[in-house]
Motif scaffolding. Structure first.
Motif, PDB file in Angstrom:
ATOM      1  N   GLY A  68       0.840  -1.206   0.000  1.00 60.75           N
ATOM      2  CA  GLY A  68       0.000   0.000   0.000  1.00 60.75           C
ATOM      3  C   GLY A  68       0.871   1.250   0.000  1.00 60.75           C
ATOM      4  N   GLY A  70       0.340   5.571   0.594  1.00 59.14           N
ATOM      5  CA  GLY A  70      -0.519   6.715   0.864  1.00 59.14           C
ATOM      6  C   GLY A  70       0.113   7.975   0.306  1.00 59.14           C
ATOM      7  N   GLY A  72       3.507   8.362   1.109  1.00 58.33           N
ATOM      8  CA  GLY A  72       4.934   7.979   1.083  1.00 58.33           C
ATOM      9  C   GLY A  72       5.792   8.751   2.075  1.00 58.33           C
ATOM     10  N   THR A  73       5.195   9.221   3.173  1.00 57.68           N
ATOM     11  CA  THR A  73       5.971  10.025   4.125  1.00 57.68           C
ATOM     12  C   THR A  73       6.501   9.213   5.303  1.00 57.68           C
ATOM     13  OG1 THR A  73       4.047  10.643   5.479  1.00 57.68           O
ATOM     14  CG2 THR A  73       4.536  12.055   3.595  1.00 57.68           C
ATOM     15  N   SER A  74       6.272   7.924   5.308  1.00 49.68           N
ATOM     16  CA  SER A  74       6.732   7.116   6.448  1.00 49.68           C
ATOM     17  C   SER A  74       8.261   7.084   6.467  1.00 49.68           C
ATOM     18  CB  SER A  74       6.137   5.713   6.384  1.00 49.68           C
ATOM     19  OG  SER A  74       6.249   5.188   5.084  1.00 49.68           O
ATOM     20  N   THR A 137      -1.759  10.595   4.342  1.00 49.79           N
ATOM     21  CA  THR A 137      -3.130  10.153   4.055  1.00 49.79           C
ATOM     22  C   THR A 137      -3.703   9.475   5.297  1.00 49.79           C
ATOM     23  OG1 THR A 137      -2.423   7.962   3.289  1.00 49.79           O
ATOM     24  CG2 THR A 137      -2.582   9.715   1.620  1.00 49.79           C
ATOM     25  N   THR A 144       0.049   3.104  10.086  1.00 55.67           N
ATOM     26  CA  THR A 144       1.247   3.262  10.939  1.00 55.67           C
ATOM     27  C   THR A 144       0.868   3.598  12.394  1.00 55.67           C
ATOM     28  OG1 THR A 144       1.380   5.598  10.367  1.00 55.67           O
ATOM     29  CG2 THR A 144       2.716   4.101   9.055  1.00 55.67           C
ATOM     30  N   SER A 147       0.443   9.364  15.230  1.00 56.11           N
ATOM     31  CA  SER A 147      -0.036  10.342  16.210  1.00 56.11           C
ATOM     32  C   SER A 147       0.613  11.679  15.881  1.00 56.11           C
ATOM     33  CB  SER A 147       0.250   9.871  17.629  1.00 56.11           C
ATOM     34  OG  SER A 147       1.558   9.416  17.774  1.00 56.11           O
ATOM     35  N   ILE A 203      -6.413  -1.237   3.586  1.00 50.91           N
ATOM     36  CA  ILE A 203      -7.576  -0.507   4.096  1.00 50.91           C
ATOM     37  C   ILE A 203      -8.197   0.294   2.953  1.00 50.91           C
ATOM     38  CG2 ILE A 203      -8.320   1.301   5.692  1.00 50.91           C
ATOM     39  CD1 ILE A 203      -5.941   0.445   7.499  1.00 50.91           C
TER      40      ILE A 203
HETATM   41  C1  LIG Z   1       8.321  15.795   8.296  1.00 48.24           C
HETATM   42  C2  LIG Z   1       7.673  14.559   8.817  1.00 48.24           C
HETATM   43  C3  LIG Z   1       7.060  14.610  10.050  1.00 48.24           C
HETATM   44  C4  LIG Z   1       6.433  13.488  10.552  1.00 48.24           C
HETATM   45  N1  LIG Z   1       5.809  13.569  11.766  1.00 48.24           N
HETATM   46  C5  LIG Z   1       5.138  12.506  12.226  1.00 48.24           C
HETATM   47  C6  LIG Z   1       4.414  12.594  13.455  1.00 48.24           C
HETATM   48  O1  LIG Z   1       4.387  13.616  14.109  1.00 48.24           O
HETATM   49  N2  LIG Z   1       3.730  11.501  13.860  1.00 48.24           N
HETATM   50  C7  LIG Z   1       3.709  10.331  13.140  1.00 48.24           C
HETATM   51  O2  LIG Z   1       3.043   9.383  13.549  1.00 48.24           O
HETATM   52  N3  LIG Z   1       4.412  10.226  11.993  1.00 48.24           N
HETATM   53  C8  LIG Z   1       5.091  11.265  11.514  1.00 48.24           C
HETATM   54  N4  LIG Z   1       5.762  11.168  10.325  1.00 48.24           N
HETATM   55  C9  LIG Z   1       5.752   9.895   9.577  1.00 48.24           C
HETATM   56  C10 LIG Z   1       4.595   9.739   8.567  1.00 48.24           C
HETATM   57  O3  LIG Z   1       4.051  10.988   8.186  1.00 48.24           O
HETATM   58  C11 LIG Z   1       3.523   8.834   9.151  1.00 48.24           C
HETATM   59  O4  LIG Z   1       4.055   7.543   9.352  1.00 48.24           O
HETATM   60  C12 LIG Z   1       2.260   8.721   8.279  1.00 48.24           C
HETATM   61  O5  LIG Z   1       1.265   8.064   9.032  1.00 48.24           O
HETATM   62  C13 LIG Z   1       2.492   7.988   6.966  1.00 48.24           C
HETATM   63  O6  LIG Z   1       1.363   8.209   6.147  1.00 48.24           O
HETATM   64  P1  LIG Z   1       1.482   8.141   4.547  1.00 48.24           P
HETATM   65  O7  LIG Z   1       0.142   8.429   3.991  1.00 48.24           O
HETATM   66  O8  LIG Z   1       2.599   8.936   4.069  1.00 48.24           O
HETATM   67  O9  LIG Z   1       1.775   6.574   4.395  1.00 48.24           O
HETATM   68  P2  LIG Z   1       2.887   5.848   3.514  1.00 48.24           P
HETATM   69  O10 LIG Z   1       4.232   6.304   3.907  1.00 48.24           O
HETATM   70  O11 LIG Z   1       2.524   5.921   2.091  1.00 48.24           O
HETATM   71  O12 LIG Z   1       2.674   4.347   4.026  1.00 48.24           O
HETATM   72  C14 LIG Z   1       2.915   4.006   5.354  1.00 48.24           C
HETATM   73  C15 LIG Z   1       2.626   2.519   5.579  1.00 48.24           C
HETATM   74  O13 LIG Z   1       1.243   2.277   5.461  1.00 48.24           O
HETATM   75  C16 LIG Z   1       0.964   1.348   4.398  1.00 48.24           C
HETATM   76  N5  LIG Z   1      -0.257   1.829   3.766  1.00 48.24           N
HETATM   77  C17 LIG Z   1      -0.481   3.030   3.180  1.00 48.24           C
HETATM   78  N6  LIG Z   1      -1.773   3.111   2.808  1.00 48.24           N
HETATM   79  C18 LIG Z   1      -2.360   1.938   3.160  1.00 48.24           C
HETATM   80  C19 LIG Z   1      -3.686   1.407   3.074  1.00 48.24           C
HETATM   81  N7  LIG Z   1      -4.677   2.098   2.532  1.00 48.24           N
HETATM   82  N8  LIG Z   1      -3.918   0.161   3.550  1.00 48.24           N
HETATM   83  C20 LIG Z   1      -2.934  -0.559   4.119  1.00 48.24           C
HETATM   84  N9  LIG Z   1      -1.669  -0.125   4.235  1.00 48.24           N
HETATM   85  C21 LIG Z   1      -1.392   1.117   3.766  1.00 48.24           C
HETATM   86  C22 LIG Z   1       2.200   1.376   3.531  1.00 48.24           C
HETATM   87  O14 LIG Z   1       2.366   0.140   2.855  1.00 48.24           O
HETATM   88  C23 LIG Z   1       3.293   1.608   4.566  1.00 48.24           C
HETATM   89  O15 LIG Z   1       3.607   0.400   5.207  1.00 48.24           O
HETATM   90  C24 LIG Z   1       6.416  12.273   9.804  1.00 48.24           C
HETATM   91  C25 LIG Z   1       7.041  12.233   8.562  1.00 48.24           C
HETATM   92  C26 LIG Z   1       7.666  13.361   8.066  1.00 48.24           C
HETATM   93  C27 LIG Z   1       8.310  13.300   6.719  1.00 48.24           C
END
Ligand SMILES: Cc1cc2nc3c(=O)[nH]c(=O)nc-3n(C[C@H](O)[C@H](O)[C@H](O)COP(=O)(O)OP(=O)(O)OC[C@H]3O[C@@H](n4cnc5c(N)ncnc54)[C@H](O)[C@@H]3O)c2cc1C
Length: 458
Positions: A68, A70, A72-74, A137, A144, A147, A203
């Motif tokens: 998956g 979203g 890509g910020t993980s 997203t 993840t 929070s 999801i």
């Molecule tokens: C500047 C910065 C600050 C940040 N601060 C925080 C913070 O304060 N708190 C925090 O918790 N995190 C933080 N993060 C990390 C990140 O933003 C989180 O982990 C966020 O929840 C990832 O969401 P995403 O949409 O980018 O998911 P992605 O990085 O695209 O994916 C994350 C994971 O979820 C899976 N996934 C994505 N969509 C789905 C779906 N629909 N169904 C099943 N699996 C899926 C992916 O395979 C991957 O394993 C930060 C990152 C950055 C770059």
């Protein structure tokens, strides 16, 4: 059956919405952190749950991994296709389905971002509180167990998701949870999927709890002479039971980076950034109590920002602190550490980390959601100097082991991905084997984001 057969079937299903272009593979092969680019075999852009289910069934038949995506910020390589396969990018599934204002809940597709959702909710008087620093997203945040700055008041994604629709590894479409406030009906499959990082299913729909926009909001920045006074203020505030909406720590190095990036003029010392939500009367009372605690610990400059634009500027600067820090050393990459300790050990953990970073010779500003005992060091490394990456990894290793020793966790919010995989047995012991058994039962072919969170079938 081969990979080309699988890609042919996927292309028949999705047409132009299956891409194998270099551009898309690279865009979905990069991570925000220091991990090397890793290319998938294809990127799929489904429009519906039914298409997601068909994608998973095709990949299952051909043994192709499904990952998956979203925003890509993980930060721990979560969404990188370590074993190849198909990235499922949810950007087209970004609709709000049902807003139940009277129940304070909303049902959304996973690809909507937290900022877009709150923009849509603005006129309703409701908001969704979980706010990781990046504009992630909702699906990625659930996956993840994210929070953010408001978790001290409103909880993590675990506390704010009521129900899900999930495409399981065999393609079945399953609903978990309900729209009721609570339920005692069997295993909590919603909780199981939240934080599974896409290793147990994809999801495709989420029902979220919403909060009422507070009648009054007050925010402030306060400066301290040293880290221990700032952290002591946090500990006392939390132990006092003051209902803070946000209480964030930034150290002197972060303040310098924020000034340079956002044009603020914070003194170059440690700071707390705080916010209170409530009625005007409650706010005044909370501010008075907090002001007293602050004064005991030498906090200075407790100036209220009640105008929305001032508060927006304050939290904008906090949410952009990561990029401000990266900008302070052009060309650098970051090893972003993340740990969480019981609040009683917070001062010790932050000070030991600061001393450790200072000795290492690396630049590593510290900041965090200290009201939860959660903080990060952003360890800056020159990608051309592998010895800096080694030193940063050693530092991160000592930080997480210290957190475990203090009764904490190796990741408060970022999650495991593959960057934190090695620490899972240390934190969970036999519990990690149980996680692998759950994975084996639900995904015996190990196609859902393999190589993340658990070790299985490798
Ligand atoms: C500047 C910065 C600050 C940040 N601060 C925080 C913070 O304060 N708190 C925090 O918790 N995190 C933080 N993060 C990390 C990140 O933003 C989180 O982990 C966020 O929840 C990832 O969401 P995403 O949409 O980018 O998911 P992605 O990085 O695209 O994916 C994350 C994971 O979820 C899976 N996934 C994505 N969509 C789905 C779906 N629909 N169904 C099943 N699996 C899926 C992916 O395979 C991957 O394993 C930060 C990152 C950055 C770059």
């Amino acid at each position: 059956m081969t990979k080309p057969d699988a890609l042919h079937e996927l292309s028949t299903l999705l047409g132009q919405r299956l891409s194998t272009s270099k551009f898309e593979l690279e865009a979905h092969g990069r991570s925000e952190s220091y991990f090397p680019t890793t290319l998938a075999d294809a990127v799929a852009f489904p429009d519906s749950t039914e298409e997601v289910s068909e994608i998973v069934k095709i990949c299952g038949r051909h043994g192709l991994p499904v990952i998956g995506w979203g925003a890509g910020t993980s930060l721990e390589g979560h969404a990188l296709a370590k074993q190849g396969g198909v990235i499922v990018d949810f950007r087209n599934m970004n609709q709000i389905y049902d807003l139940h204002a009277e129940d304070m809940s909303v049902t959304v597709q996973p690809g909507i971002t937290r900022e877009a959702l709150n923009e849509e909710l603005r006129a309703t008087g409701l908001f969704f509180p979980v706010d990781p620093g990046a504009n992630a997203t909702i699906g990625g945040m659930a996956s993840t167990r994210a929070s953010g700055t408001t978790t001290v008041r409103y909880g993590t994604m675990r506390d704010n998701v009521m129900a899900l629709e999930v495409v399981m590894p065999d393609g079945r479409i399953v609903r978990t949870g309900s729209h009721a406030k609570k339920s005692a009906a069997g295993f909590d499959l919603t909780a199981l999927m939240i934080g599974a990082e896409g290793t147990l299913g994809l999801i495709t729909e989420l029902t979220l709890k919403l909060q009422g926009q507070p009648e009054a909001v007050g925010a402030a920045v306060c400066a301290f002479d040293n880290i221990s006074d700032a952290v002591a203020t946090v500990i006392e505030t939390i132990q006092f039971g003051l209902p803070m909406a946000r209480i964030e720590f930034i150290d002197a190095a972060t303040a310098a980076a924020v000034n340079a990036y956002s044009g603020s003029d914070l003194p170059l010392t440690p700071h707390l950034l705080v916010e209170f939500h409530g009625s005007e009367a409650a706010l005044a009372e909370q501010a008075e109590v907090f002001g007293g605690i602050l004064a005991e610990h030498g906090g200075k400059g407790f100036d209220w920002a009640t105008a929305p634009e001032d508060r927006k500027a304050l939290w904008h600067a906090r949410h952009h602190a990561y990029w401000a820090i990266l900008n302070s050393r052009p060309g650098c990459r970051a090893v972003v550490t993340d740990l969480c300790v019981p609040i009683s050990r917070l001062a010790e953990a932050v000070e030991a980390t600061r001393a450790d970073i200072d000795q290492s010779g690396l630049q590593g500003p510290i900041l965090g959601h200290v009201g939860d005992g959660n903080f990060h060091a952003i360890l800056m490394i020159d990608p051309e100097k592998p010895e800096e990456l080694d030193r940063a990894k050693e530092l991160s290793d000592r930080m997480v082991k210290r957190a475990l020793f203090m009764g904490g966790t190796v990741t408060g919010e970022h999650g495991v991905g593959y960057g934190k995989l090695a620490y899972m047995p240390m934190e969970h012991g036999e519990g990690w084997d149980v996680m692998a058994q759950i994975k084996a039962a639900l995904d015996p072919l190990n196609i859902m984001n393999p190589g993340k969170v658990v070790r299985f079938g490798e």
